[in-house]
Write a protein that holds these residues in place. Sequence first.
Motif, PDB file in Angstrom:
ATOM      1  N   LEU A 277      86.491 -36.783  54.947  1.00 31.38           N
ATOM      2  CA  LEU A 277      87.565 -37.735  54.676  1.00 31.38           C
ATOM      3  C   LEU A 277      88.845 -37.286  55.359  1.00 31.38           C
ATOM      4  O   LEU A 277      89.152 -36.080  55.409  1.00 31.38           O
ATOM      5  N   LEU A 278      89.589 -38.249  55.865  1.00 24.45           N
ATOM      6  CA  LEU A 278      90.924 -38.005  56.413  1.00 24.45           C
ATOM      7  C   LEU A 278      91.916 -38.849  55.621  1.00 24.45           C
ATOM      8  O   LEU A 278      91.706 -40.054  55.440  1.00 24.45           O
ATOM      9  N   VAL A 279      93.036 -38.252  55.164  1.00 27.39           N
ATOM     10  CA  VAL A 279      94.017 -38.939  54.323  1.00 27.39           C
ATOM     11  C   VAL A 279      95.324 -39.072  55.102  1.00 27.39           C
ATOM     12  O   VAL A 279      95.897 -38.076  55.570  1.00 27.39           O
ATOM     13  N   TYR A 280      95.789 -40.335  55.274  1.00 30.26           N
ATOM     14  CA  TYR A 280      97.004 -40.640  56.007  1.00 30.26           C
ATOM     15  C   TYR A 280      97.997 -41.337  55.075  1.00 30.26           C
ATOM     16  O   TYR A 280      97.625 -41.820  54.001  1.00 30.26           O
TER      17      TYR A 280
ATOM     18  N   ALA B 120      96.024 -44.113  52.842  1.00 29.28           N
ATOM     19  CA  ALA B 120      94.960 -44.667  53.683  1.00 29.28           C
ATOM     20  C   ALA B 120      93.916 -43.572  53.901  1.00 29.28           C
ATOM     21  O   ALA B 120      94.240 -42.490  54.395  1.00 29.28           O
ATOM     22  N   VAL B 121      92.699 -43.853  53.501  1.00 33.86           N
ATOM     23  CA  VAL B 121      91.624 -42.860  53.568  1.00 33.86           C
ATOM     24  C   VAL B 121      90.579 -43.343  54.567  1.00 33.86           C
ATOM     25  O   VAL B 121      90.067 -44.450  54.436  1.00 33.86           O
ATOM     26  N   LYS B 122      90.316 -42.521  55.560  1.00 38.09           N
ATOM     27  CA  LYS B 122      89.288 -42.848  56.559  1.00 38.09           C
ATOM     28  C   LYS B 122      88.047 -42.016  56.276  1.00 38.09           C
ATOM     29  O   LYS B 122      88.096 -40.784  56.262  1.00 38.09           O
ATOM     30  N   ARG B 123      86.986 -42.723  56.030  1.00 40.31           N
ATOM     31  CA  ARG B 123      85.711 -42.055  55.744  1.00 40.31           C
ATOM     32  C   ARG B 123      84.904 -42.009  57.047  1.00 40.31           C
ATOM     33  O   ARG B 123      84.504 -43.041  57.578  1.00 40.31           O
ATOM     34  N   LEU B 124      84.697 -40.810  57.569  1.00 38.79           N
ATOM     35  CA  LEU B 124      84.007 -40.652  58.846  1.00 38.79           C
ATOM     36  C   LEU B 124      82.501 -40.803  58.657  1.00 38.79           C
ATOM     37  O   LEU B 124      81.943 -40.388  57.644  1.00 38.79           O
ATOM     38  N   LYS B 125      81.866 -41.375  59.663  1.00 36.43           N
ATOM     39  CA  LYS B 125      80.408 -41.507  59.618  1.00 36.43           C
ATOM     40  C   LYS B 125      79.819 -40.910  60.902  1.00 36.43           C
ATOM     41  O   LYS B 125      80.438 -40.859  61.952  1.00 36.43           O
TER      42      LYS B 125
ATOM     43  N   VAL C 157     101.112 -41.903  62.786  1.00 38.19           N
ATOM     44  CA  VAL C 157     100.988 -41.791  61.335  1.00 38.19           C
ATOM     45  C   VAL C 157     100.516 -40.380  61.028  1.00 38.19           C
ATOM     46  O   VAL C 157      99.464 -39.959  61.533  1.00 38.19           O
ATOM     47  N   PRO C 158     101.226 -39.650  60.242  1.00 40.31           N
ATOM     48  CA  PRO C 158     100.864 -38.238  60.020  1.00 40.31           C
ATOM     49  C   PRO C 158      99.595 -38.118  59.181  1.00 40.31           C
ATOM     50  O   PRO C 158      99.339 -38.904  58.288  1.00 40.31           O
ATOM     51  N   LEU C 159      98.822 -37.105  59.542  1.00 39.44           N
ATOM     52  CA  LEU C 159      97.646 -36.757  58.755  1.00 39.44           C
ATOM     53  C   LEU C 159      98.091 -35.858  57.632  1.00 39.44           C
ATOM     54  O   LEU C 159      98.658 -34.786  57.845  1.00 39.44           O
ATOM     55  N   ARG C 160      97.832 -36.301  56.386  1.00 38.22           N
ATOM     56  CA  ARG C 160      98.332 -35.563  55.220  1.00 38.22           C
ATOM     57  C   ARG C 160      97.317 -34.561  54.682  1.00 38.22           C
ATOM     58  O   ARG C 160      97.686 -33.501  54.208  1.00 38.22           O
ATOM     59  N   ALA C 161      96.024 -34.916  54.766  1.00 40.38           N
ATOM     60  CA  ALA C 161      95.015 -34.023  54.179  1.00 40.38           C
ATOM     61  C   ALA C 161      93.645 -34.402  54.735  1.00 40.38           C
ATOM     62  O   ALA C 161      93.463 -35.460  55.341  1.00 40.38           O
ATOM     63  N   TYR C 162      92.706 -33.497  54.527  1.00 39.88           N
ATOM     64  CA  TYR C 162      91.327 -33.796  54.907  1.00 39.88           C
ATOM     65  C   TYR C 162      90.388 -33.129  53.923  1.00 39.88           C
ATOM     66  O   TYR C 162      90.759 -32.216  53.171  1.00 39.88           O
ATOM     67  N   TYR C 163      89.172 -33.623  53.947  1.00 42.69           N
ATOM     68  CA  TYR C 163      88.140 -33.037  53.097  1.00 42.69           C
ATOM     69  C   TYR C 163      86.853 -32.928  53.920  1.00 42.69           C
ATOM     70  O   TYR C 163      86.495 -33.840  54.666  1.00 42.69           O
ATOM     71  N   TYR C 164      86.169 -31.781  53.803  1.00 37.53           N
ATOM     72  CA  TYR C 164      84.920 -31.571  54.550  1.00 37.53           C
ATOM     73  C   TYR C 164      83.824 -31.091  53.603  1.00 37.53           C
ATOM     74  O   TYR C 164      84.031 -30.191  52.781  1.00 37.53           O
ATOM     75  N   SER C 165      82.700 -31.709  53.669  1.00 42.16           N
ATOM     76  CA  SER C 165      81.475 -31.200  53.048  1.00 42.16           C
ATOM     77  C   SER C 165      80.311 -31.639  53.934  1.00 42.16           C
ATOM     78  O   SER C 165      80.494 -32.354  54.916  1.00 42.16           O
ATOM     79  N   ARG C 166      79.156 -31.220  53.583  1.00 39.80           N
ATOM     80  CA  ARG C 166      77.987 -31.563  54.401  1.00 39.80           C
ATOM     81  C   ARG C 166      77.752 -33.059  54.446  1.00 39.80           C
ATOM     82  O   ARG C 166      77.342 -33.604  55.467  1.00 39.80           O
ATOM     83  N   ASP C 167      78.021 -33.751  53.337  1.00 38.64           N
ATOM     84  CA  ASP C 167      77.705 -35.168  53.249  1.00 38.64           C
ATOM     85  C   ASP C 167      78.930 -36.071  53.358  1.00 38.64           C
ATOM     86  O   ASP C 167      78.774 -37.280  53.554  1.00 38.64           O
ATOM     87  N   GLU C 168      80.142 -35.538  53.166  1.00 37.95           N
ATOM     88  CA  GLU C 168      81.334 -36.373  53.192  1.00 37.95           C
ATOM     89  C   GLU C 168      82.420 -35.713  54.037  1.00 37.95           C
ATOM     90  O   GLU C 168      82.605 -34.494  53.973  1.00 37.95           O
TER      91      GLU C 168
END
Length: 429
Positions: free
Chosen positions: A403-406, A360-365, A390-401
């Motif tokens: 993401l949180l991966v569950y 499950a991927v949550k795309r933050l806005k 639900v455990p948080l497995r990974a995340y990704y950060y950039s200026r434009d994106e």
Amino acid sequence: MKFQLLLITLVFAFSLYLFAIVDADPASDRAALLALRLAVGGRILLWNTSAASPCSWTGVFCEKDRVTRLRLPGMGLSGTLPLGIGNLTELQTLSLRFNAVNGSIPPDFVNLVNLRYLYLQGNFFSGQIPEFLFNMQNLVRLNLAHNNFSGEISPSFNNLTRLDTLYLENNNLTGAIPDLNAPPLGQFNVSDNKLTGPIPARFSHLDASAFEGNSLCGEPLQACPGTGTDSGSKLSGGAIAGIVIGSLIGLLLILLILFFFCRKKSSGDNQLKDTATVKRADVEIPAGNIARDSGNAGASYSATAKGDARSSGTMNLVFFGKVSKVFDLEDLLRASAEVLGKGTFGTTYKASIEIGVVAAVKRLKDVTAPEREFREKIEEVGKMVHENLVPLRAYYYSRDEKLLVYDYMPMGSLSALLHGTHPFSGLSF
């Protein structure tokens, strides 16, 4: 017989001549003033009647022994004006304002051929405005306000071609205002009468106070019934065209804004794969840069990711906890995505990765937090371990994106998981 007729004619003519001489004599001015003194009371009784010339009397002004100005304002005069004032043939100014004189204006006023300023306001004169006033061609200012004059305003005021000021307010005048087109009136007031009908166009520039207290209409007052629509149509021909054009332009702008808004919204809700394609230049990172570890502390993975970012200028997924299957950002972006729901902070997708993992991927806005602050907050979340979370497995950060991966929980809900009505079902990384 003829001689007798001739003699009578000569005697009559000589008598008229003598009368004219007497009439033009200063003594006639004195006699006229004495007649006025006898007819009305007030302070003019203090005149020194023993003086041969009236030029020294209060309110009397002379030029070359003839009375040219008679000013008796507020002298407490009462009664009616007598005949005889017309003998003041050199009179230019007559002011009897603010007294208590009543009755009508004497008809011999017509003999005041040199009169220019007549001030009778603030008295009790009554009846119609006399017609003989309209023969006084030299009148410049005529003030009959605050009296009891009645009847209609005569169009014969047009005969007074030198008239500049006409004050008729606070009387009992009726009828309509005539179109006084001959005198170029600079000052005009008919307020507080009983006048009706439209105001002539030539008076439309005057202040509304000059017409109030009547049943009048038209500029500068409100428009007359039945005329407002016509005049409005004449004035609004070009205005209507402008309004229509402006409305069309405004409508097109609104539609254009709605179009771009809907397009932006729909593009934001597209599959994660489509977003990845647009942002590929920003997020594509070689698999060798993935931060991985088998320890439990998220801080160590964060440190590894920060080191990778400094060395390569880019970032990849940062993982938390133990992982059995590792995938990189490229695998995640190639996964087929299905929208699970939308929330306050973004949209959640079901991502089916080619290696057999479903996440499950949550795309933050609208998250504008600095990178350091974002990492600190997410690392705190990643450290949380609880059977109902639900455990948080990974995340990704950039200026434009961002993401949180569950773990993906199929066919269930948070309520079912919290109350134990649905078995935990998910894949571990």
